[in-house]
Design a protein around this motif. Structure first.
Motif, PDB file in Angstrom:
ATOM      1  N   SER A  96       8.193 -10.994   5.213  1.00 29.16           N
ATOM      2  CA  SER A  96       8.799 -10.085   4.245  1.00 29.16           C
ATOM      3  C   SER A  96       9.103 -10.768   2.924  1.00 29.16           C
ATOM      4  O   SER A  96       9.285 -11.985   2.866  1.00 29.16           O
ATOM      5  CB  SER A  96      10.125  -9.535   4.798  1.00 29.16           C
ATOM      6  OG  SER A  96       9.889  -8.688   5.880  1.00 29.16           O
ATOM      7  N   ASN A 107      10.721  -1.179  -7.254  1.00 29.42           N
ATOM      8  CA  ASN A 107       9.420  -1.155  -6.568  1.00 29.42           C
ATOM      9  C   ASN A 107       8.762  -2.515  -6.710  1.00 29.42           C
ATOM     10  O   ASN A 107       9.289  -3.415  -7.361  1.00 29.42           O
ATOM     11  CB  ASN A 107       8.519  -0.050  -7.137  1.00 29.42           C
ATOM     12  CG  ASN A 107       8.333  -0.215  -8.629  1.00 29.42           C
ATOM     13  OD1 ASN A 107       8.015  -1.302  -9.102  1.00 29.42           O
ATOM     14  ND2 ASN A 107       8.571   0.843  -9.381  1.00 29.42           N
ATOM     15  N   VAL A 108       7.588  -2.633  -6.122  1.00 21.10           N
ATOM     16  CA  VAL A 108       6.903  -3.920  -6.061  1.00 21.10           C
ATOM     17  C   VAL A 108       6.534  -4.468  -7.450  1.00 21.10           C
ATOM     18  O   VAL A 108       6.448  -5.685  -7.650  1.00 21.10           O
ATOM     19  CB  VAL A 108       5.662  -3.810  -5.138  1.00 21.10           C
ATOM     20  CG1 VAL A 108       4.643  -2.849  -5.716  1.00 21.10           C
ATOM     21  CG2 VAL A 108       5.033  -5.150  -4.856  1.00 21.10           C
ATOM     22  N   ASN A 131      -1.455  -4.972  -4.585  1.00 22.84           N
ATOM     23  CA  ASN A 131      -0.515  -4.183  -5.375  1.00 22.84           C
ATOM     24  C   ASN A 131      -0.633  -4.439  -6.879  1.00 22.84           C
ATOM     25  O   ASN A 131       0.206  -4.002  -7.648  1.00 22.84           O
ATOM     26  CB  ASN A 131       0.909  -4.449  -4.894  1.00 22.84           C
ATOM     27  CG  ASN A 131       1.176  -3.810  -3.549  1.00 22.84           C
ATOM     28  OD1 ASN A 131       1.409  -2.610  -3.462  1.00 22.84           O
ATOM     29  ND2 ASN A 131       1.075  -4.586  -2.480  1.00 22.84           N
ATOM     30  N   THR A 174      13.045  -6.684   0.900  1.00 27.82           N
ATOM     31  CA  THR A 174      12.596  -5.551   0.088  1.00 27.82           C
ATOM     32  C   THR A 174      11.194  -5.056   0.426  1.00 27.82           C
ATOM     33  O   THR A 174      10.856  -3.926   0.100  1.00 27.82           O
ATOM     34  CB  THR A 174      12.647  -5.910  -1.416  1.00 27.82           C
ATOM     35  OG1 THR A 174      11.886  -7.110  -1.612  1.00 27.82           O
ATOM     36  CG2 THR A 174      14.065  -6.133  -1.884  1.00 27.82           C
ATOM     37  N   GLU A 175      10.367  -5.894   1.038  1.00 30.94           N
ATOM     38  CA  GLU A 175       9.011  -5.461   1.416  1.00 30.94           C
ATOM     39  C   GLU A 175       8.651  -6.163   2.716  1.00 30.94           C
ATOM     40  O   GLU A 175       8.893  -7.354   2.860  1.00 30.94           O
ATOM     41  CB  GLU A 175       7.941  -5.939   0.412  1.00 30.94           C
ATOM     42  CG  GLU A 175       8.132  -5.552  -1.024  1.00 30.94           C
ATOM     43  CD  GLU A 175       7.581  -4.183  -1.342  1.00 30.94           C
ATOM     44  OE1 GLU A 175       6.947  -3.564  -0.461  1.00 30.94           O
ATOM     45  OE2 GLU A 175       7.795  -3.735  -2.479  1.00 30.94           O
TER      46      GLU A 175
END
Ligand code: ATP
Ligand code: MG
Length: 286
Positions: A96, A107-108, A131, A174-175
């Motif tokens: 992650s 966001n990313v 991304n 966060t991801e």
């Protein structure tokens, strides 16, 4: 005699579960494995090598070991030419991205031009490319979670299981860029004879895996409630019903997934089931 060569982690998070899985498959290797480089099973044509987990994909690609037990995170980061043959159900974690707990993370895209510390540059770069984010990857080999705190990086990309390490270092996840568990990997070319040994091992592993989250459940119920109880339990297609010595009562026997059991236990009790027993299942051949 031909032996199948298996590489497992020498010590660390995957070692005990790897040895345990072999044991559950009925394969005995010497108890004192920690200080050895290799060991031979006494009742299965298997030789076990004990290695650093990072080295396992390389050894398996080269055919020094025929197969290995190692985390998917390590396999995909290594980019080695090995085949993932079976997931093993232990060593579950996720790779992650995390940033300081007070940092906004809409966001990313907010990672653009940021510095990210990681031991997984290959997987991180792939995620950033997918991304369309340009960020600077700072590769470090350990203690990644302290990087933001000491000003080395703006974010990290690291393995997480409970999240407590992130929490203790003031970070928020966060991801999730990869969900990982241990897998059995196989060398690109395996002789027919070794493949037959592997097939036997895989059959045993699948048998153990199937039994893992299943429970043998027994309960007593009044005969006029049997139909209702059977309807509640999703896994219960054809339970065994045995009459009890007491008139008007029966015993229901069935196999349920642990999840189904917990989801429906209250309801079954309310309908009238009593004396519910839940037993582990060791092996399941179906
Ligand atoms: P080695 O000395 O063999 O190189 P290591 O320090 O690299 O060991 P461990 O920390 O023992 O590795 O972790 C081995 C594997 O366990 C990881 O690659 C990952 O697949 C899995 N794992 C499961 N949960 C976690 C977690 N919370 N943190 C790190 N690894 C985890
Ligand atoms: Mg390692």
């Amino acid at each position: 005699m031909m032996l199948l060569k298996l590489a497992i982690q020498k010590s660390g998070r995957l070692h005990d579960d790897s040895v345990k899985l072999l044991k559950e498959c009925g394969i005995e290797i010497s108890n004192n494995v920690k200080n050895q480089l290799k060991a031979t099973a006494s009742n299965f044509p298997l030789e076990v090598f004990f290695l650093r987990d990072d080295d396992i994909p390389q050894y398996v690609e080269d055919g020094v070991a025929d197969i290995g037990f190692v985390g998917e995170n390590v396999i995909y980061e290594s980019k080695k030419n090995v085949t993932v043959t079976e997931l093993l159900g232990f060593g579950k974690c996720r790779l992650s991205i995390a940033v300081g707990k007070n940092e906004p993370y809409p966001n990313v895209q907010c990672l653009e031009s940021k510095k990210i510390a990681t031991s997984y540059p290959v997987l991180l770069q792939k995620f950033l490319d997918e991304n369309k984010v340009n960020a600077e990857i700072h590769e470090i080999s350990g203690s990644v979670e302290i990087a933001p705190g000491i000003g080395l990086a703006d974010a990290i990309c690291d393995l997480v299981s409970s999240g407590s390490t992130l929490f203790m270092n003031g970070l928020q996840e966060t991801e999730v860029i990869l969900k990982s568990e241990s897998a059995l990997i196989k060398t690109p070319t395996l002789s027919g004879e070794k493949q037959r040994i592997l097939d036997k091992l895989l059959f045993r592993i699948q048998t153990v895996k199937k039994a893992k989250n299943k429970k043998y459940v027994l309960m007593n119920a009044p005969n006029d409630k049997l139909e209702e109880i059977i309807k509640i339990l999703p896994g219960m297609k054809s339970p065994t019903i045995l009459p009890l010595a007491v008139e008007g009562w029966s015993s229901i026997h069935t196999v349920l997934s642990e999840n189904d059991f917990w989801e429906h236990i209250e309801e079954i009790k309310t309908v009238g089931a009593e004396d519910i027993l839940v037993l582990p299942i060791e092996k399941m051949v179906i």
